[in-house]
Design a protein around this motif. Structure first.
Motif, PDB file in Angstrom:
ATOM      1  N   CYS A 101       0.713  -1.019   0.037  1.00 10.61           N
ATOM      2  CA  CYS A 101       0.269   0.050  -0.050  1.00 10.61           C
ATOM      3  C   CYS A 101       0.879   1.197   0.129  1.00 10.61           C
ATOM      4  O   CYS A 101       0.730   2.059  -0.709  1.00 10.61           O
ATOM      5  CB  CYS A 101      -1.159  -0.028   1.159  1.00 10.61           C
ATOM      6  N   TYR A 102       1.964   1.268   0.746  1.00 11.73           N
ATOM      7  CA  TYR A 102       2.668   2.270   0.636  1.00 11.73           C
ATOM      8  C   TYR A 102       3.620   2.428  -0.598  1.00 11.73           C
ATOM      9  O   TYR A 102       3.596   3.509  -0.891  1.00 11.73           O
ATOM     10  CB  TYR A 102       3.836   2.250   1.695  1.00 11.73           C
ATOM     11  N   LEU A 103       4.048   1.435  -1.231  1.00  9.39           N
ATOM     12  CA  LEU A 103       4.558   1.671  -2.488  1.00  9.39           C
ATOM     13  C   LEU A 103       3.515   2.363  -3.403  1.00  9.39           C
ATOM     14  O   LEU A 103       3.961   3.049  -4.423  1.00  9.39           O
ATOM     15  CB  LEU A 103       5.246   0.394  -3.186  1.00  9.39           C
ATOM     16  N   ALA A 104       2.353   1.967  -3.214  1.00  8.76           N
ATOM     17  CA  ALA A 104       1.254   2.455  -4.456  1.00  8.76           C
ATOM     18  C   ALA A 104       1.208   3.840  -4.289  1.00  8.76           C
ATOM     19  O   ALA A 104       1.281   4.620  -5.037  1.00  8.76           O
ATOM     20  CB  ALA A 104       0.106   1.467  -4.398  1.00  8.76           C
ATOM     21  N   ALA A 105       0.922   4.218  -2.743  1.00  9.28           N
ATOM     22  CA  ALA A 105       0.824   5.699  -2.495  1.00  9.28           C
ATOM     23  C   ALA A 105       1.996   6.554  -2.676  1.00  9.28           C
ATOM     24  O   ALA A 105       1.974   7.751  -3.314  1.00  9.28           O
ATOM     25  CB  ALA A 105       0.339   5.766  -1.274  1.00  9.28           C
ATOM     26  N   ALA A 106       3.176   6.123  -2.388  1.00  9.04           N
ATOM     27  CA  ALA A 106       4.442   6.844  -2.874  1.00  9.04           C
ATOM     28  C   ALA A 106       4.636   6.876  -4.272  1.00  9.04           C
ATOM     29  O   ALA A 106       5.004   8.032  -4.868  1.00  9.04           O
ATOM     30  CB  ALA A 106       5.504   6.141  -2.260  1.00  9.04           C
ATOM     31  N   THR A 107       4.388   5.982  -5.171  1.00  5.48           N
ATOM     32  CA  THR A 107       4.233   6.276  -6.620  1.00  5.48           C
ATOM     33  C   THR A 107       3.447   7.425  -6.933  1.00  5.48           C
ATOM     34  O   THR A 107       3.880   7.975  -7.825  1.00  5.48           O
ATOM     35  CB  THR A 107       3.926   4.854  -7.399  1.00  5.48           C
ATOM     36  N   VAL A 108       2.172   7.381  -6.698  1.00  2.75           N
ATOM     37  CA  VAL A 108       1.495   8.285  -6.941  1.00  2.75           C
ATOM     38  C   VAL A 108       1.877   9.785  -6.603  1.00  2.75           C
ATOM     39  O   VAL A 108       1.766  10.909  -7.477  1.00  2.75           O
ATOM     40  CB  VAL A 108      -0.111   8.381  -6.135  1.00  2.75           C
ATOM     41  N   LEU A 109       2.156   9.859  -5.431  1.00  2.00           N
ATOM     42  CA  LEU A 109       2.838  11.372  -4.854  1.00  2.00           C
ATOM     43  C   LEU A 109       4.139  11.638  -5.550  1.00  2.00           C
ATOM     44  O   LEU A 109       4.357  12.899  -5.939  1.00  2.00           O
ATOM     45  CB  LEU A 109       3.158  11.189  -3.484  1.00  2.00           C
ATOM     46  N   LEU A 110       5.006  10.735  -5.774  1.00  2.00           N
ATOM     47  CA  LEU A 110       6.330  11.301  -6.777  1.00  2.00           C
ATOM     48  C   LEU A 110       6.033  11.513  -7.926  1.00  2.00           C
ATOM     49  O   LEU A 110       6.669  12.215  -8.404  1.00  2.00           O
ATOM     50  CB  LEU A 110       7.230   9.850  -6.473  1.00  2.00           C
ATOM     51  N   VAL A 111       5.208  10.874  -8.761  1.00  2.32           N
ATOM     52  CA  VAL A 111       4.906  10.900  -9.935  1.00  2.32           C
ATOM     53  C   VAL A 111       4.292  12.605 -10.048  1.00  2.32           C
ATOM     54  O   VAL A 111       4.629  13.330 -10.929  1.00  2.32           O
ATOM     55  CB  VAL A 111       3.801   9.805 -10.622  1.00  2.32           C
ATOM     56  N   LEU A 112       3.417  13.078  -9.185  1.00  6.59           N
ATOM     57  CA  LEU A 112       2.594  14.189  -9.265  1.00  6.59           C
ATOM     58  C   LEU A 112       3.623  15.301  -8.588  1.00  6.59           C
ATOM     59  O   LEU A 112       3.050  16.231  -8.335  1.00  6.59           O
ATOM     60  CB  LEU A 112       1.443  13.841  -8.428  1.00  6.59           C
ATOM     61  N   GLY A 113       4.696  15.020  -8.276  1.00 10.29           N
ATOM     62  CA  GLY A 113       5.419  15.986  -7.767  1.00 10.29           C
ATOM     63  C   GLY A 113       5.236  16.354  -6.263  1.00 10.29           C
ATOM     64  O   GLY A 113       5.691  17.495  -5.763  1.00 10.29           O
ATOM     65  N   ARG A 114       4.630  15.668  -5.398  1.00  6.20           N
ATOM     66  CA  ARG A 114       4.450  15.796  -4.024  1.00  6.20           C
ATOM     67  C   ARG A 114       5.543  15.069  -2.817  1.00  6.20           C
ATOM     68  O   ARG A 114       5.235  14.645  -2.118  1.00  6.20           O
ATOM     69  CB  ARG A 114       3.130  15.049  -3.712  1.00  6.20           C
ATOM     70  N   GLU A 115       6.683  15.304  -3.513  1.00 10.03           N
ATOM     71  CA  GLU A 115       7.845  14.667  -2.593  1.00 10.03           C
ATOM     72  C   GLU A 115       7.904  15.355  -1.055  1.00 10.03           C
ATOM     73  O   GLU A 115       8.082  14.351  -0.109  1.00 10.03           O
ATOM     74  CB  GLU A 115       9.155  15.142  -2.993  1.00 10.03           C
ATOM     75  N   ARG A 116       7.501  16.512  -0.790  1.00  9.32           N
ATOM     76  CA  ARG A 116       7.469  17.256   0.590  1.00  9.32           C
ATOM     77  C   ARG A 116       6.589  16.670   1.272  1.00  9.32           C
ATOM     78  O   ARG A 116       6.546  16.367   2.443  1.00  9.32           O
ATOM     79  CB  ARG A 116       7.497  18.702   0.208  1.00  9.32           C
ATOM     80  N   PRO A 117       5.364  16.736   0.967  1.00  8.38           N
ATOM     81  CA  PRO A 117       4.000  16.081   1.839  1.00  8.38           C
ATOM     82  C   PRO A 117       4.396  14.692   2.069  1.00  8.38           C
ATOM     83  O   PRO A 117       4.345  14.309   3.273  1.00  8.38           O
ATOM     84  CB  PRO A 117       2.989  16.109   0.896  1.00  8.38           C
ATOM     85  N   LEU A 118       5.041  13.901   1.328  1.00  8.91           N
ATOM     86  CA  LEU A 118       5.470  12.449   1.338  1.00  8.91           C
ATOM     87  C   LEU A 118       6.466  12.452   2.704  1.00  8.91           C
ATOM     88  O   LEU A 118       6.333  11.635   3.439  1.00  8.91           O
ATOM     89  CB  LEU A 118       5.812  11.749   0.193  1.00  8.91           C
ATOM     90  N   PHE A 119       7.452  13.489   2.685  1.00  9.90           N
ATOM     91  CA  PHE A 119       8.531  13.408   3.417  1.00  9.90           C
ATOM     92  C   PHE A 119       8.018  13.671   4.826  1.00  9.90           C
ATOM     93  O   PHE A 119       8.297  12.967   5.735  1.00  9.90           O
ATOM     94  CB  PHE A 119       9.641  14.228   3.123  1.00  9.90           C
ATOM     95  N   PHE A 120       6.896  14.634   4.896  1.00  9.38           N
ATOM     96  CA  PHE A 120       6.380  14.991   6.228  1.00  9.38           C
ATOM     97  C   PHE A 120       5.340  13.558   6.660  1.00  9.38           C
ATOM     98  O   PHE A 120       5.447  13.415   7.980  1.00  9.38           O
ATOM     99  CB  PHE A 120       5.460  16.110   6.208  1.00  9.38           C
ATOM    100  N   ALA A 121       5.027  12.976   6.058  1.00 10.89           N
ATOM    101  CA  ALA A 121       4.004  11.567   6.256  1.00 10.89           C
ATOM    102  C   ALA A 121       5.025  10.720   6.760  1.00 10.89           C
ATOM    103  O   ALA A 121       4.637   9.650   7.669  1.00 10.89           O
ATOM    104  CB  ALA A 121       3.507  11.145   5.042  1.00 10.89           C
ATOM    105  N   LEU A 122       6.231  10.572   6.088  1.00 13.61           N
ATOM    106  CA  LEU A 122       7.213   9.427   6.862  1.00 13.61           C
ATOM    107  C   LEU A 122       7.869   9.836   7.880  1.00 13.61           C
ATOM    108  O   LEU A 122       8.563   9.103   8.666  1.00 13.61           O
ATOM    109  CB  LEU A 122       8.408   9.399   5.641  1.00 13.61           C
ATOM    110  N   LEU A 123       7.964  11.235   8.301  1.00 12.95           N
ATOM    111  CA  LEU A 123       8.658  11.600   9.703  1.00 12.95           C
ATOM    112  C   LEU A 123       8.107  11.069  10.901  1.00 12.95           C
ATOM    113  O   LEU A 123       9.037  10.726  11.889  1.00 12.95           O
ATOM    114  CB  LEU A 123       8.391  13.361   9.805  1.00 12.95           C
ATOM    115  N   PRO A 124       7.032  10.551  11.229  1.00 13.79           N
ATOM    116  CA  PRO A 124       6.572   9.803  12.578  1.00 13.79           C
ATOM    117  C   PRO A 124       7.218   8.623  12.647  1.00 13.79           C
ATOM    118  O   PRO A 124       7.639   8.514  13.909  1.00 13.79           O
ATOM    119  CB  PRO A 124       5.175   9.618  12.396  1.00 13.79           C
TER     120      PRO A 124
END
Length: 478
Positions: free
Chosen positions: A215-238
């Motif tokens: 599930c994470y790999l699928a979500a990360a693919t969506v965010l990286l393709v659409l240029g949402r690296e920064r929100p993904l980074f904050f999601a991983l911070l916890p």
């Protein structure tokens, strides 16, 4: 009349045509000199000296006799001075330098490297879910389950990412969003099913972990393709909180769920925007077969990375060591690798402008590849040394282990370079062949030096492909 170019003055006066530019101080009657001034006005305004106008007049083929008869001046220099004095200077502004088409900010690439590497903490935090006796091939419990889910996800998401980027290259973002909207959930489901199929007795918790990984790999693919690296980074911070000492054992899985839920929520929101419901533009759809080599390259490269990490698995005795120092160094190095790919693009375009022969350009490409690859391997070596020092219980990285890791790094970078130029089929063929050879060597119990030989051969073949394919000027067309 509405829309007419004629504007009226006071009643009883003549009307004049409206011309949308400032008129010169002299009138344009039938005087040939006035007509010539009108015709050459822009050139005269930009001239810095009358001699420039003299050269233009002479280039038109006017002789002194013609100039004297038509314009009343003895020669071209006298006429040029007259023209130069009639028009005010209007020098054009300096052209703005063209932006480098392959420019990439190092900070953005480093952020992507962190986004690639932070998920490795999941294997540490999820260690309570991955315990148990050794299973197939003497691997720790849950290893095959995790590998099956990860490899399936890599193949699917690499292909999906390429297809979405193909739509983006056609300036059809709605189509890219729709492709991700259909493909990401299907990829997550396939990864979870593969993990469940590979799970052995008593590995249900590991299968659940692998499903979350899918599930994470699928979500990360969506965010990286659409240029949402920064929100993904904050999601991983916890997950970084789990690295603090003295936390209860149950804290790790809870932090994993928090980061997973955040990443999936961000991906769902990105896919539910206006672009998801925008009508299709009627562009020709990219063929599915063009994305297949990218998925196969992901398969081959992913298997090679996993074999680099298997040594850490055997040393630590836990499936969580799939994200050992070797794998973490490789994933973290993807940020600098991406930046160096852009630098190669920029340097190769500069080589096109500065070389005058095919052999000269090929030599500049070979030199650029050598420098970029050397820098990348240096960064990888530093990251690997730091990882071995910081990872608990890991001996210093050296000898054949370091050589194998650097060769796999060379395979990854040259493969990504070929892929960025559209030469994915060749890179996929070489990497998949190497992955099959590594697998057969593991099954027959070949000595560890076999991995070094396979990695070295693969790196050499890809280096030859780079020099042959990218040494041609036609491969570097924008």
């Amino acid at each position: 009349m509405s829309g007419s170019l004629w504007i009226g003055r006071d009643e009883g006066q003549d009307t004049l045509p409206f011309i949308p530019r400032q008129r010169p101080s002299w009138s344009a009657a039938t005087d040939p000199l006035n007509e010539l001034t009108l015709r050459l006005e822009d050139l005269i305004a930009a001239a810095v000296h009358p001699d420039e106008m003299a050269a233009i007049i002479e280039s038109d083929g006017m002789t002194d006799a013609q100039i004297s008869a038509v314009y009343g001046h003895p020669d071209s220099f006298s006429l040029a001075e007259e023209l130069y004095g009639r028009v005010e200077r209007r020098y054009p502004s300096a052209p703005v330098p063209a932006a480098e088409p392959w420019h990439a900010h190092l900070a953005a690439c480093l952020l992507r490297g962190l986004v690639f590497a932070l998920p490795g903490l999941a294997y540490v935090l999820g260690a309570p879910l991955l315990g148990g006796p050794r299973g197939t091939l003497g691997l720790p419990a849950g290893t095959m389950c995790l590998l099956a889910g990860a490899v399936t996800g890599w193949v699917w998401n690499q292909s999906l990412s390429h297809r979405a980027h193909s739509w983006l290259s056609l300036a059809d973002r709605p189509a890219a969003v729709r492709a991700l909207r259909r493909g990401a959930p299907l990829g997550a489901a396939l990864g979870a099913l593969a993990a469940l199929a590979a799970a052995g007795p008593g590995e249900l918790s590991a299968a659940a972990f692998a499903a979350g990984q899918s599930c994470y790999l699928a979500a990360a693919t969506v965010l990286l393709v659409l240029g949402r690296e920064r929100p993904l980074f904050f999601a991983l911070l916890p997950m970084t909180i789990g690295a603090l000492p003295g936390l209860p054992a149950a804290t790790g899985p809870v932090l994993l769920l928090v980061s997973l839920a955040a990443a999936v929520t961000l991906a769902v929101r990105a896919l539910r925007g206006p672009a998801a419901t925008a009508p299709a533009r009627g562009a020709v759809s990219p063929r599915f077969t063009t994305s297949l080599p990218y998925g196969l390259f992901g398969l081959g490269a992913g298997v090679l990375v996993l074999y680099a990490a298997l040594g850490d698995v055997f040393r630590h005795g836990s499936a969580g060591s799939v994200a050992g120092p070797s794998a973490i160094a490789l994933t973290l190095s993807m940020g600098p690798a991406e930046w160096l790919l852009h630098r190669f693009r920029a340097k190769s375009m500069a080589g096109l402008r500065s070389t005058w022969s095919a052999w000269g350009f090929r030599g500049s490409v070979v030199a650029t590849v050598t420098v970029c690859l050397g820098v990348y391997l240096g960064v990888l070596a530093v990251l690997a040394a730091l990882g071995a020092r910081l990872w608990p219980g890991t001996p210093p990285l050296g000898g054949s282990r370091l050589a194998t890791l650097l060769l796999i790094g060379a395979v990854l970078w040259t493969g990504l370079l070929l892929q960025s130029f559209g030469a994915a089929p060749g890179a996929a063929l070489v990497c998949c062949t190497a992955a099959v050879a590594q697998t057969l060597a593991l099954l027959v119990g070949a000595p560890p030096v076999t991995g070094l030989v396979v990695s070295g051969t693969t790196a050499a073949l890809l280096a030859v492909l780079v020099c042959v394919l990218l040494g041609r000027a036609t491969a570097h067309r924008p």
